[in-house]
Scaffold this motif. Structure first.
Motif, PDB file in Angstrom:
ATOM      1  N   GLN A 176       0.654  -1.041  -0.526  1.00  0.00           N
ATOM      2  CA  GLN A 176      -0.135   0.199   0.182  1.00  0.00           C
ATOM      3  C   GLN A 176       0.455   1.397  -0.296  1.00  0.00           C
ATOM      4  N   ILE A 177       0.470   2.411  -0.753  1.00  0.00           N
ATOM      5  CA  ILE A 177       1.261   3.530  -0.560  1.00  0.00           C
ATOM      6  C   ILE A 177       0.188   4.707   0.140  1.00  0.00           C
ATOM      7  N   VAL A 178       0.413   5.062   1.248  1.00  0.00           N
ATOM      8  CA  VAL A 178       0.138   5.956   2.185  1.00  0.00           C
ATOM      9  C   VAL A 178       0.527   7.508   1.533  1.00  0.00           C
ATOM     10  N   GLN A 179      -0.326   8.136   2.020  1.00  0.00           N
ATOM     11  CA  GLN A 179      -0.792   9.760   1.395  1.00  0.00           C
ATOM     12  C   GLN A 179       0.479  10.786   0.962  1.00  0.00           C
ATOM     13  N   ILE A 180       0.193  10.764   0.231  1.00  0.00           N
ATOM     14  CA  ILE A 180       1.509  11.449  -0.276  1.00  0.00           C
ATOM     15  C   ILE A 180       1.631  12.920  -0.413  1.00  0.00           C
ATOM     16  N   GLY A 181       0.643  13.506   0.431  1.00  0.00           N
ATOM     17  CA  GLY A 181       0.418  14.869   0.230  1.00  0.00           C
ATOM     18  C   GLY A 181      -0.329  15.433   1.033  1.00  0.00           C
ATOM     19  N   SER A 182      -0.806  16.475   1.272  1.00  0.00           N
ATOM     20  CA  SER A 182      -2.156  17.400   1.796  1.00  0.00           C
ATOM     21  C   SER A 182      -3.433  17.563   0.901  1.00  0.00           C
ATOM     22  N   SER A 183      -4.668  17.063   1.244  1.00  0.00           N
ATOM     23  CA  SER A 183      -5.765  16.971   0.648  1.00  0.00           C
ATOM     24  C   SER A 183      -5.446  16.029  -1.133  1.00  0.00           C
ATOM     25  N   ALA A 184      -4.283  14.885  -0.738  1.00  0.00           N
ATOM     26  CA  ALA A 184      -4.615  14.274  -1.710  1.00  0.00           C
ATOM     27  C   ALA A 184      -4.816  12.449  -1.718  1.00  0.00           C
ATOM     28  N   CYS A 185      -5.801  12.782  -0.969  1.00  0.00           N
ATOM     29  CA  CYS A 185      -6.085  11.677  -0.304  1.00  0.00           C
ATOM     30  C   CYS A 185      -6.929  10.422  -1.823  1.00  0.00           C
ATOM     31  N   GLY A 186      -7.413  11.378  -3.116  1.00  0.00           N
ATOM     32  CA  GLY A 186      -7.835  10.842  -4.160  1.00  0.00           C
ATOM     33  C   GLY A 186      -6.619   9.882  -4.744  1.00  0.00           C
ATOM     34  N   ALA A 187      -5.539  11.203  -4.644  1.00  0.00           N
ATOM     35  CA  ALA A 187      -4.314  10.796  -5.777  1.00  0.00           C
ATOM     36  C   ALA A 187      -4.152   9.665  -5.025  1.00  0.00           C
ATOM     37  N   THR A 188      -3.463   9.130  -4.033  1.00  0.00           N
ATOM     38  CA  THR A 188      -3.139   7.937  -3.127  1.00  0.00           C
ATOM     39  C   THR A 188      -4.276   6.835  -3.974  1.00  0.00           C
ATOM     40  N   ALA A 189      -5.268   6.805  -3.017  1.00  0.00           N
ATOM     41  CA  ALA A 189      -5.537   6.538  -4.067  1.00  0.00           C
ATOM     42  C   ALA A 189      -5.897   5.689  -5.581  1.00  0.00           C
ATOM     43  N   VAL A 190      -5.257   6.554  -6.086  1.00  0.00           N
ATOM     44  CA  VAL A 190      -5.352   6.294  -7.953  1.00  0.00           C
ATOM     45  C   VAL A 190      -3.805   5.189  -7.884  1.00  0.00           C
ATOM     46  N   LEU A 191      -3.179   5.618  -6.690  1.00  0.00           N
ATOM     47  CA  LEU A 191      -1.582   4.993  -6.896  1.00  0.00           C
ATOM     48  C   LEU A 191      -1.939   4.076  -6.498  1.00  0.00           C
ATOM     49  N   ASN A 192      -2.724   3.601  -5.459  1.00  0.00           N
ATOM     50  CA  ASN A 192      -3.128   2.055  -5.101  1.00  0.00           C
ATOM     51  C   ASN A 192      -3.798   1.178  -5.742  1.00  0.00           C
ATOM     52  N   ILE A 193      -4.931   1.716  -7.208  1.00  0.00           N
ATOM     53  CA  ILE A 193      -5.064   1.728  -7.984  1.00  0.00           C
ATOM     54  C   ILE A 193      -4.121   0.581  -9.123  1.00  0.00           C
ATOM     55  N   LEU A 194      -3.464   1.666  -9.544  1.00  0.00           N
ATOM     56  CA  LEU A 194      -2.187   1.480 -10.406  1.00  0.00           C
ATOM     57  C   LEU A 194      -1.290   0.132  -9.630  1.00  0.00           C
ATOM     58  N   GLN A 195      -1.128  -0.012  -8.489  1.00  0.00           N
ATOM     59  CA  GLN A 195      -0.593  -0.709  -8.388  1.00  0.00           C
ATOM     60  C   GLN A 195      -1.460  -2.250  -8.260  1.00  0.00           C
ATOM     61  N   ALA A 196      -1.792  -2.436  -7.825  1.00  0.00           N
ATOM     62  CA  ALA A 196      -2.985  -3.425  -7.988  1.00  0.00           C
ATOM     63  C   ALA A 196      -3.030  -4.062  -9.164  1.00  0.00           C
ATOM     64  N   LEU A 197      -2.826  -2.929 -10.123  1.00  0.00           N
ATOM     65  CA  LEU A 197      -3.406  -3.628 -11.612  1.00  0.00           C
ATOM     66  C   LEU A 197      -2.243  -3.899 -12.185  1.00  0.00           C
ATOM     67  N   ARG A 198      -1.129  -3.525 -11.506  1.00  0.00           N
ATOM     68  CA  ARG A 198       0.750  -3.500 -11.764  1.00  0.00           C
ATOM     69  C   ARG A 198       0.912  -2.810 -12.891  1.00  0.00           C
ATOM     70  N   PHE A 199       0.782  -1.384 -13.079  1.00  0.00           N
ATOM     71  CA  PHE A 199       1.157  -0.119 -13.684  1.00  0.00           C
ATOM     72  C   PHE A 199       2.303   0.616 -12.767  1.00  0.00           C
ATOM     73  N   ASP A 200       3.490   0.875 -12.957  1.00  0.00           N
ATOM     74  CA  ASP A 200       4.455   1.047 -12.247  1.00  0.00           C
ATOM     75  C   ASP A 200       4.508   2.659 -12.530  1.00  0.00           C
ATOM     76  N   ILE A 201       4.175   3.536 -12.053  1.00  0.00           N
ATOM     77  CA  ILE A 201       3.677   4.858 -12.930  1.00  0.00           C
ATOM     78  C   ILE A 201       4.321   5.518 -11.787  1.00  0.00           C
ATOM     79  N   PRO A 202       5.617   6.403 -11.125  1.00  0.00           N
ATOM     80  CA  PRO A 202       5.802   7.861 -10.728  1.00  0.00           C
ATOM     81  C   PRO A 202       5.001   8.169  -9.470  1.00  0.00           C
ATOM     82  N   ALA A 203       4.424   8.708  -8.268  1.00  0.00           N
ATOM     83  CA  ALA A 203       3.464   9.575  -7.677  1.00  0.00           C
ATOM     84  C   ALA A 203       3.416  10.511  -7.976  1.00  0.00           C
ATOM     85  N   GLU A 204       4.241  11.125  -8.265  1.00  0.00           N
ATOM     86  CA  GLU A 204       3.810  12.524  -9.143  1.00  0.00           C
ATOM     87  C   GLU A 204       3.913  12.911 -10.623  1.00  0.00           C
TER      88      GLU A 204
END
Length: 235
Positions: A37-65
């Motif tokens: 799991q990826i934890v909160q990447i920034g202020s108010s960024a729970c949505g972007a963090t959720a997307v990162l976790n989705i991509l992790q689960a779907l095996r997409f290796d995309i940088p957080a930035e």
């Protein structure tokens, strides 16, 4: 969200979900989730963090930035006058549309998404409904009003929250950021909330002055709702 097309046959699949027996469906085991799991990447960024976790689960290796840039999280204007601060709070974070479009942009169309509104409350058995989609390769994000169903001994949170789901069983839902297992009945209360946000009293008083100008509210597309809720406290 899915790396396939989750919209195909959505109506029929939603109906059949009620007929499926709820069993444990896990994208990750609990031990895996602790590591992946990826934890909160920034202020108010729970949505972007959720997307990162989705991509992790779907095996997409995309940088957080890259994901953060694609989602375009809106921030609170903490140093702004009261009216502007309240407006910023009403849009801070990210909408479901930003999450879906952000995932699509970050993967160049490799992931597509579908939004299901749960207000008014959708008449489904939540764990069965989620399990149905997860068995078909989808990864869910829940957008919840964390100010609903707060235990009496806990402080009321000051925001909504997006969380990626990595598993369900008969009565519980497994979520990331933070890693937790929550009763589905509680999750559904928060999921089925009207789009309202409570602002803490001290956040108002710290910015309130005799010259506070609330005319800015009248310029908002949904200004009638602000008037109905009497946000300016004029009635």
């Amino acid at each position: 969200m899915d790396s396939r097309d989750p919209c195909r046959g959505a109506v029929g699949q939603e109906r059949s979900a009620e007929d499926e027996k709820v069993q444990s469906v896990m994208i990750w085991r609990l031990e895996e989730a602790e590591q992946k799991q990826i934890v909160q990447i920034g202020s108010s960024a729970c949505g972007a963090t959720a997307v990162l976790n989705i991509l992790q689960a779907l095996r997409f290796d995309i940088p957080a930035e890259v994901v953060a840039r694609c989602v375009q999280t809106r921030l609170r204007k903490n140093d702004a006058p009261l009216a502007e601060y309240l407006i910023s709070r009403s849009v801070a974070g990210a909408t479901h549309q930003q999450l879906i479009e952000g995932a699509e942009r970050a993967t160049e169309g490799g992931v597509v998404g579908k939004f299901f509104s749960f207000y008014p409350e959708r008449r489904v058995q939540l764990t069965a409904w989620l399990a149905h989609w997860m068995r078909r390769g989808a990864v869910a994000v829940l957008t919840m009003n964390m100010q609903v169903a707060v235990p009496r001994d806990k402080e009321i949170p000051d925001a909504w929250h997006h969380q990626m789901i990595f598993g369900v069983d008969t009565e519980e839902i497994y979520m990331t950021n933070p890693l937790e297992i929550v009763k589905s009945s509680l999750v559904k209360q928060r999921l089925s909330s009207e789009s309202l946000l409570l602002i803490r009293r001290h956040d108002i008083l710290a910015r309130l002055s005799g010259g506070t100008d609330f005319s800015r509210f009248k310029q908002l597309p949904n200004h009638s709702l602000w008037e109905q809720l009497d946000v300016a406290g004029l009635h």
